[in-house]
Design a protein around this motif. Structure first.
Motif, PDB file in Angstrom:
ATOM      1  N   VAL A   1       0.852  -1.188   0.000  1.00 27.46           N
ATOM      2  CA  VAL A   1       0.000   0.000   0.000  1.00 27.46           C
ATOM      3  C   VAL A   1       0.887   1.237   0.000  1.00 27.46           C
ATOM      4  O   VAL A   1       1.982   1.211   0.569  1.00 27.46           O
ATOM      5  N   LYS A   2       0.401   2.267  -0.656  1.00 27.57           N
ATOM      6  CA  LYS A   2       1.141   3.532  -0.615  1.00 27.57           C
ATOM      7  C   LYS A   2       0.151   4.697  -0.584  1.00 27.57           C
ATOM      8  O   LYS A   2      -0.945   4.593  -1.145  1.00 27.57           O
ATOM      9  N   VAL A   3       0.571   5.789   0.047  1.00 29.90           N
ATOM     10  CA  VAL A   3      -0.146   7.055  -0.022  1.00 29.90           C
ATOM     11  C   VAL A   3       0.816   8.059  -0.628  1.00 29.90           C
ATOM     12  O   VAL A   3       1.976   8.101  -0.219  1.00 29.90           O
ATOM     13  N   TYR A   4       0.335   8.803  -1.585  1.00 28.38           N
ATOM     14  CA  TYR A   4       1.247   9.696  -2.304  1.00 28.38           C
ATOM     15  C   TYR A   4       0.453  10.887  -2.848  1.00 28.38           C
ATOM     16  O   TYR A   4      -0.786  10.872  -2.882  1.00 28.38           O
ATOM     17  N   ASP A   5       1.201  11.886  -3.262  1.00 22.40           N
ATOM     18  CA  ASP A   5       0.569  13.098  -3.809  1.00 22.40           C
ATOM     19  C   ASP A   5      -0.101  12.804  -5.146  1.00 22.40           C
ATOM     20  O   ASP A   5       0.431  12.011  -5.940  1.00 22.40           O
ATOM     21  N   SER A   6      -1.195  13.497  -5.400  1.00 24.02           N
ATOM     22  CA  SER A   6      -1.933  13.249  -6.644  1.00 24.02           C
ATOM     23  C   SER A   6      -1.085  13.533  -7.890  1.00 24.02           C
ATOM     24  O   SER A   6      -1.249  12.890  -8.916  1.00 24.02           O
ATOM     25  N   ASP A   7      -0.099  14.439  -7.771  1.00 22.99           N
ATOM     26  CA  ASP A   7       0.687  14.723  -8.978  1.00 22.99           C
ATOM     27  C   ASP A   7       1.624  13.584  -9.354  1.00 22.99           C
ATOM     28  O   ASP A   7       2.179  13.558 -10.455  1.00 22.99           O
ATOM     29  N   CYS A   8       1.784  12.633  -8.480  1.00 24.13           N
ATOM     30  CA  CYS A   8       2.643  11.473  -8.805  1.00 24.13           C
ATOM     31  C   CYS A   8       1.982  10.570  -9.844  1.00 24.13           C
ATOM     32  O   CYS A   8       2.623   9.670 -10.386  1.00 24.13           O
TER      33      CYS A   8
ATOM     34  N   SER B   1      -3.646  12.806  10.165  1.00 27.73           N
ATOM     35  CA  SER B   1      -2.971  11.510  10.165  1.00 27.73           C
ATOM     36  C   SER B   1      -2.497  11.111   8.768  1.00 27.73           C
ATOM     37  O   SER B   1      -2.166   9.971   8.515  1.00 27.73           O
ATOM     38  N   ASP B   2      -2.465  12.065   7.875  1.00 26.59           N
ATOM     39  CA  ASP B   2      -2.044  11.775   6.513  1.00 26.59           C
ATOM     40  C   ASP B   2      -0.515  11.689   6.447  1.00 26.59           C
ATOM     41  O   ASP B   2       0.174  12.650   6.790  1.00 26.59           O
ATOM     42  N   PRO B   3       0.033  10.552   6.051  1.00 22.17           N
ATOM     43  CA  PRO B   3       1.493  10.442   6.040  1.00 22.17           C
ATOM     44  C   PRO B   3       2.164  11.188   4.895  1.00 22.17           C
ATOM     45  O   PRO B   3       3.371  11.120   4.747  1.00 22.17           O
ATOM     46  N   VAL B   4       1.387  11.881   4.077  1.00 26.46           N
ATOM     47  CA  VAL B   4       1.996  12.655   2.994  1.00 26.46           C
ATOM     48  C   VAL B   4       1.970  14.132   3.375  1.00 26.46           C
ATOM     49  O   VAL B   4       0.969  14.647   3.837  1.00 26.46           O
TER      50      VAL B   4
ATOM     51  N   ASP C   1       6.980   9.194   4.397  1.00 26.86           N
ATOM     52  CA  ASP C   1       7.936   9.853   5.295  1.00 26.86           C
ATOM     53  C   ASP C   1       7.884   9.110   6.638  1.00 26.86           C
ATOM     54  O   ASP C   1       6.881   9.163   7.355  1.00 26.86           O
ATOM     55  N   ARG C   2       8.961   8.431   6.982  1.00 28.32           N
ATOM     56  CA  ARG C   2       8.974   7.577   8.188  1.00 28.32           C
ATOM     57  C   ARG C   2       8.675   8.386   9.454  1.00 28.32           C
ATOM     58  O   ARG C   2       8.124   7.862  10.413  1.00 28.32           O
TER      59      ARG C   2
ATOM     60  N   SER D   1      -0.832   2.539   9.731  1.00 31.09           N
ATOM     61  CA  SER D   1       0.275   3.421   9.345  1.00 31.09           C
ATOM     62  C   SER D   1       1.547   2.645   9.051  1.00 31.09           C
ATOM     63  O   SER D   1       2.270   2.946   8.100  1.00 31.09           O
ATOM     64  N   THR D   2       1.836   1.635   9.868  1.00 31.71           N
ATOM     65  CA  THR D   2       3.114   0.933   9.682  1.00 31.71           C
ATOM     66  C   THR D   2       3.183   0.244   8.321  1.00 31.71           C
ATOM     67  O   THR D   2       4.268  -0.002   7.802  1.00 31.71           O
ATOM     68  N   GLN D   3       2.042  -0.048   7.745  1.00 29.49           N
ATOM     69  CA  GLN D   3       2.076  -0.734   6.450  1.00 29.49           C
ATOM     70  C   GLN D   3       2.453   0.190   5.290  1.00 29.49           C
ATOM     71  O   GLN D   3       2.668  -0.257   4.177  1.00 29.49           O
ATOM     72  N   PHE D   4       2.530   1.496   5.586  1.00 28.73           N
ATOM     73  CA  PHE D   4       3.056   2.409   4.566  1.00 28.73           C
ATOM     74  C   PHE D   4       4.583   2.392   4.553  1.00 28.73           C
ATOM     75  O   PHE D   4       5.205   2.992   3.691  1.00 28.73           O
ATOM     76  N   LEU D   5       5.166   1.727   5.549  1.00 28.20           N
ATOM     77  CA  LEU D   5       6.630   1.635   5.583  1.00 28.20           C
ATOM     78  C   LEU D   5       7.089   0.547   4.622  1.00 28.20           C
ATOM     79  O   LEU D   5       6.480  -0.529   4.544  1.00 28.20           O
ATOM     80  N   GLU D   6       8.172   0.831   3.967  1.00 30.30           N
ATOM     81  CA  GLU D   6       8.666  -0.107   2.948  1.00 30.30           C
ATOM     82  C   GLU D   6       9.187  -1.388   3.598  1.00 30.30           C
ATOM     83  O   GLU D   6      10.040  -1.327   4.497  1.00 30.30           O
ATOM     84  N   PRO D   7       8.695  -2.557   3.166  1.00 29.93           N
ATOM     85  CA  PRO D   7       9.272  -3.789   3.720  1.00 29.93           C
ATOM     86  C   PRO D   7      10.677  -4.010   3.153  1.00 29.93           C
ATOM     87  O   PRO D   7      10.893  -3.841   1.956  1.00 29.93           O
ATOM     88  N   LEU D   8      11.605  -4.395   4.006  1.00 32.25           N
ATOM     89  CA  LEU D   8      12.969  -4.675   3.529  1.00 32.25           C
ATOM     90  C   LEU D   8      13.232  -6.172   3.595  1.00 32.25           C
ATOM     91  O   LEU D   8      14.344  -6.638   3.830  1.00 32.25           O
ATOM     92  N   PHE D   9      12.178  -6.922   3.418  1.00 32.01           N
ATOM     93  CA  PHE D   9      12.230  -8.387   3.346  1.00 32.01           C
ATOM     94  C   PHE D   9      11.110  -8.753   2.386  1.00 32.01           C
ATOM     95  O   PHE D   9       9.937  -8.592   2.712  1.00 32.01           O
TER      96      PHE D   9
END
Ligand SMILES: Cc1ncc(C[n+]2csc(CCOP(=O)(O)OP(=O)(O)O)c2C)c(N)n1
Ligand code: SF4
Ligand code: SF4
Length: 1020
Positions: free
Chosen positions: A539-546, A565-568, A637-638, A647-655
């Protein structure tokens, strides 16, 4: 038996001429048995053993045993002679085979000697070569050795299946040289020594021939290797791969199957049929890759009228079966086919259509080798006859029908006989369906008319894309293509380090169905991402211009978030936050855990959820592009991520994309840990499933973020992992202390306040860590700019990294934590060191097939507990709590994910030892893995797996350190035991005993929960 023989010897199936029980009995001398027993330790004839001996007597005492060693060779030869009288099978301590006037002789031991013997025979008497097989290595009888060597020998090559770095030669080589020096005198033959077959590396007749060729040279190498290409020290011999000694008239078959698709079982069956029901000799050997999902199995079978002494892989196969057509794109399936061989392919394409579906390279091999090409749609036959996806008997029937190894009717009768024997227990229906499948097979087996030349314009795709790093293209890709044997020595890292982040280049495409997202139904809970064992749904949250340039099929919706609570961070712009759930179609295993977790159901069609499983093939290409686009979107943004599941699922998995079983219950915990702490984590991993899916070549799932940071991972041993992890902690602390020292030394050269800020930094949050990284980067920049910095101070730049907090994780299974590594784990808990211990508790030794551990629950059947375990599970958490200064949590992400996330965050933040005991559903539990989360819920709801957190920090504020997070049992543990075959097997074994065990389990749960409740109310 050679003690270095290993896997090949223990796993080869062979028809043998068994020695009967009476002969074995006749070999045993009762008086010696009685004498042995008379030496037993007994209070009736008490003696002391194991005394501590001092310098005055130890030496003499060691020498007192010499007589036994001196007598052993003669005693062994006497026993061999007795065996020969009883059976007609003669053995010698050193057996010579070959030309009586041999000039070149190989000396070796173990199964490789069979290969050498067959080669000597093939080279013939005129070659004047021979092989001397060592049957008794220790005690080494010099006289017998020298007597066995032909007197004509001019040059000897000693082959050792071991490597002793730094020695002047390997053990057998040294013995041979010494033996000759002591006994021969006069004309001393030339003796050279070589290594072969390390780590089960192939040892073939072509390699034996290469050794003899070396001996024939005027100036052979004193030290050599054979079977590899050593382009570094150039020790390896050149091998002519075309040399073969396969006897005419034998059938050699190679089958490519998918792990667990029944191919290996069916082949074992064929060996049994041919070996037992005919006069033929039979041999089978099975090569597995170590992926736990989507693995390939390659079966090598030989049948023939004479005994088969060929302990090496089939290279000139007269029959090649490919049970999954996708293998043709990944492996060189037809490389092993001899000219004129039969090729059988399981494919959905009929005999008229298949040719045009094949890539050019495959067509070319079929044409060039004049293969007879057959196809069958085995999955269609299986479906039509009610066999589901079980194609093994169908493919087996095809093999017998076209290989001609047995008359067709007789073969089919035998297959049916085996089916009856194997499946009778499962009911008449299963037997009937198998019979129907066998009968339907022949009508669907077609020979393909092969054109005179290849016609395809499509070529095989590269194993890894061009964008892959150089190492992956040069090394990993060959290993993925099953061509690792061809890699030269220079390709390998010399210090045991391998790059991380390589699993992403291996697109396995093993899912037949993948999740598909319904944007409208989705409530954006992110639970699918949390539970995915393979990090294949994100899952990701990102700006609409992306979204500029997004593929047309790329799905997205506005992000639903509570205010603030928006992580962007939009920095006051008028952009909106966009949300996407995206699947990695080629990495998903199709386990469907994500779908099972999804709480958003369609009210009118409850079977439809916000994600549903749909066939992968039609979606593959579009979703591949979508996933690529998704990965390029900015990461969250961590520092803005809240400590909750969503929220934690927006963090990139490194596995990511590990080869664990589809739906594995261990991997989601590791993935979560890497999301939270992976960019500063060091992991000590015990041997077990987690070391296999975590660090097994060719590819590794631990990976890096865009800054190049990610988990550093190492496996030491099964038994010392906790100590190993403690070592990592100590070394990190040492480095950090040294860095602080260096910084203080330089304080006068650095801006006022910067050193202080670094040394007193609060790194308890992501924001704190980021600021510290920035400060360290600034120091580094200033030091680099300082022209007075001596070159050796460059080192300081690396030390400085240790000023950013590191997170040490000690990971392993229950077999490690509860049993084999328990002493070390206890030591580390008691040390007070700041480490995080993650126990992935599957309640058995999963990686080795499900042996019981002390974590195995009462009443469960496991290996070594075949009638159900009679002792209760050890309460590791309670033991750890007794220290008082250890953070302890018991979690089950499928039961209460929020508690799991909380426990990980608390454990890591605790400045002392932390222990997380994590429930892992596993194939060893014997239920559909798609139901893993349901079983986790049942485990928590029945009190079988109570969820709790014991935090010593709570004591400071006067609270009880223990908090029980699960509710009082809502279900009976009997309900859980009734739906898991590990318990049901116990019931089938003895119903009455089982009922008693269920009662005991209930009682134990009540006792345990009462104790926890008391601790939670009264304190520690
Ligand atoms: C000293 C030692 N004994 C045995 C083994 C073989 N071995 C490797 S993994 C494993 C089982 C691991 O079980 P567990 O710790 O429960 O981890 P899981 O596979 O269940 O994740 C065993 C017995 C070994 N590597 N070292
Ligand atoms: S089906 Fe399994 S592997 Fe695929 S995305 Fe869902 S949870 Fe992950
Ligand atoms: S823990 Fe169980 S499910 Fe996971 S990889 Fe190991 S055997 Fe498979």
């Amino acid at each position: 038996m050679h003690f270095f023989d290993g896997f090949r010897t223990s796993h080869e199936l062979q028809k043998i001429a068994a020695v009967d029980g009476a002969t074995v009995r006749a070999m045993v001398d009762d008086s010696l048995v009685a004498a042995h027993r008379a030496r037993a330790l007994t209070p009736d004839r008490p003696v002391v053993r194991g005394t501590a001996q001092n310098p005055d007597v130890f030496f003499q005492n060691r020498e007192a045993v010499n007589g036994f060693y001196l007598n052993t060779p003669a005693a062994v030869q006497r026993a061999m002679d007795r065996f020969a009288r009883l059976t007609g099978r003669a053995h010698r301590l050193f057996e010579y085979h070959g030309a009586p006037d041999a000039e070149r002789v190989i000396v070796m031991m173990g199964s490789g000697a069979e290969t050498a013997q067959a080669t000597v025979d093939a080279l013939g008497a005129a070659a004047k070569v021979g092989i001397l097989t060592v049957k008794l290595f220790r005690p080494f009888s010099i006289a017998d050795f020298v007597a066995a060597l032909p007197s004509t020998v001019r040059a000897i090559a000693v082959l050792d299946r071991t490597k002793e770095p730094g020695a002047i030669g390997e053990p057998l080589y040294q013995d041979v040289v010494t033996a000759l020096a002591q006994q021969r005198g006069g004309a001393f033959p030339l003796v050279i020594g070589g290594r072969y077959g390390l780590g089960s590396k192939e040892f073939s007749p072509a390699m034996v021939k290469a050794v003899f060729d070396e001996l024939a040279k005027p100036d052979p190498r004193r030290e050599f290797t054979v079977g590899i290409v050593d382009d570094v020290t150039r020790l390896s011999l050149k091998v002519d791969e075309r040399f073969t000694v396969e006897p005419a008239g034998s059938v050699r078959a190679v089958f490519f199957g998918l792990g667990a698709d029944g191919t290996v079982g069916a082949n074992k069956n064929s060996i049994k049929i041919i070996g037992e029901e005919t006069d033929n000799w039979a041999q089978g050997y099975f090569v597995y890759d170590s992926k736990k999902s989507g693995a390939v199995t390659i079966s090598h079978l030989r049948f023939g009228p004479t005994p088969i002494a060929a302990p090496y892989l089939v290279s000139g196969a007269s029959f090649v079966g490919c049970h999954q057509s996708t293998f043709l794109e990944r492996y060189d399936v037809l490389e092993c086919a001899e000219p004129g061989a039969v090729f059988l392919l399981n494919t959905t394409h009929g005999p008229d259509a298949i040719w045009d579906e094949l890539p050019f390279e495959v067509q070319e091999q079929i044409v060039d080798k004049r293969l007879r090409f057959y196809v069958i749609d085995a999955y269609a036959v299986a479906r039509a006859t009610g066999m589901g996806t079980r194609i093994n008997t169908i493919m087996q029937t095809c093999f017998f029908a076209i290989s001609g190894v047995l008359p067709r009717d007789s073969a089919i009768a035998h297959i049916k006989g085996t089916i009856e024997k194997t499946y009778a227990k499962r009911g008449k229906g299963v037997v009937r369906r198998n019979f129907e499948a066998v009968d339907a097979t022949l009508a669907h087996l077609f020979e393909v008319v092969v054109p005179a030349s290849p016609t395809a314009s499509r070529h095989l795709p590269p194993i890894v894309p061009d964008a892959a790093p150089d190492f992956v293209k040069r090394v990993t890709a060959l290993m993925l293509a099953n061509q690792g044997d061809r890699l030269p020595v220079s390709a390998f890292p010399v210090d045991g380090t391998w790059p991380t982040g390589t699993a992403k280049w291996e697109k396995r495409n093993i899912a037949t169905e993948i999740p598909v997202w319904d944007t409208q139904l989705c409530i954006q809970c992110n639970k699918c991402a949390l539970v995915c064992p393979h990090a294949a749904i994100r899952v990701k949250v990102y700006d609409s211009d992306c979204l500029v340039g997004a593929p047309t099929t790329f799905k997205h919706v506005p992000f639903k978030s509570a205010p603030g609570s928006d992580p962007v961070d939009h920095h006051g712009s008028n952009l909106t936050s966009i949300y996407t759930v995206q699947v990695a179609p080629e990495d998903c295993t199709g386990c469907s855990l994500c779908v099972m977790m999804c709480p958003a159901k369609d009210k009118t069609h409850p079977e439809h959820r916000a994600i549903d499983m749909l066939p992968q093939a039609p979606l593959r290409e579009a979703e591949r592009d979508n996933y690529r686009f998704f990965l390029d979107l900015p990461e969250a943004d961590r520092t803005r991520i809240k400590p909750d599941v969503k929220s934690t699922q927006f963090l990139e998995p490194l596995f990511e994309y590990s080869g664990a079983c589809a739906g594995c219950g261990e991997t989601p915990y590791i993935k979560l840990m890497t999301q939270l702490f992976g960019d500063r984590a060091l992991i000590a991993n015990a041997t077990g499933c987690s070391s296999i899916f975590g660090g097994n070549l060719p590819t590794t799932p631990y990976t890096t973020n865009r800054d190049g940071r990610g988990p550093a991972w190492a496996n030491s041993l099964f038994e010392d992992n906790a100590e190993f992890g403690l070592g990592l902690r100590l070394s990190v602390d040492q480095h950090a202390a040294r860095a602080r020292g260096l910084l203080e030394e330089r304080a006068s050269q650095l801006p006022a306040g910067l050193v202080d800020a670094i040394l007193t930094a609060d790194q308890s949050s992501e924001a704190g860590i980021r600021t510290q990284r920035e400060r360290v980067a600034e120091v580094r920049r200033l030091l680099r700019a300082d022209t007075l910095v001596r070159p050796c101070d460059e080192l300081a730049h690396d030390w400085l990294n240790y000023l950013v907090k590191k997170s040490v994780w000690i990971v392993g299974g229950d077999g490690w934590a509860y049993d084999i590594g328990y002493g070390g784990l206890d030591h580390v808990l008691a040390s007070g060191a700041n480490v995080n211990i993650l126990v992935l508790d599957t309640e058995v030794y999963s990686n080795t097939g499900g042996q019981q551990s002390k974590a195995t629950p009462l009443g469960a059947t496991a290996k070594f507990a075949s009638a159900g375990k009679r002792a209760g599970k050890k309460d590791l958490g309670l033991i750890a709590m007794t220290y008082g200064n250890v953070y302890v949590a018991q979690v089950a992400f499928g039961a209460k994910d929020a508690q799991t996330v909380k426990a990980f965050l608390e454990a890591e933040s605790y400045e002392g030892p932390s222990l997380i005991i994590a429930y892992g559903h596993c194939i060893a539990h014997g239920y559909d893995m798609a139901l893993g989360l349901e079983h986790q819920r049942l485990a928590a709801d029945s009190g079988y797996w109570p969820l709790y957190r014991f935090d010593p920090r709570r004591e400071v504020s006067g609270e009880a350190p223990l908090v029980v997070d699960s509710t009082p049992p809502k279900r009976d543990v009997g309900d859980l035991m009734a739906v898991e075959s590990r318990f049901q097997a116990t019931d089938q074994h003895d119903h009455e005993q089982y009922a008693a065990l269920v009662d005991r389990a209930r009682h134990q749960i009540t006792k345990r929960l009462t104790l926890y409740r008391e601790l939670a109310t009264r304190g520690h």
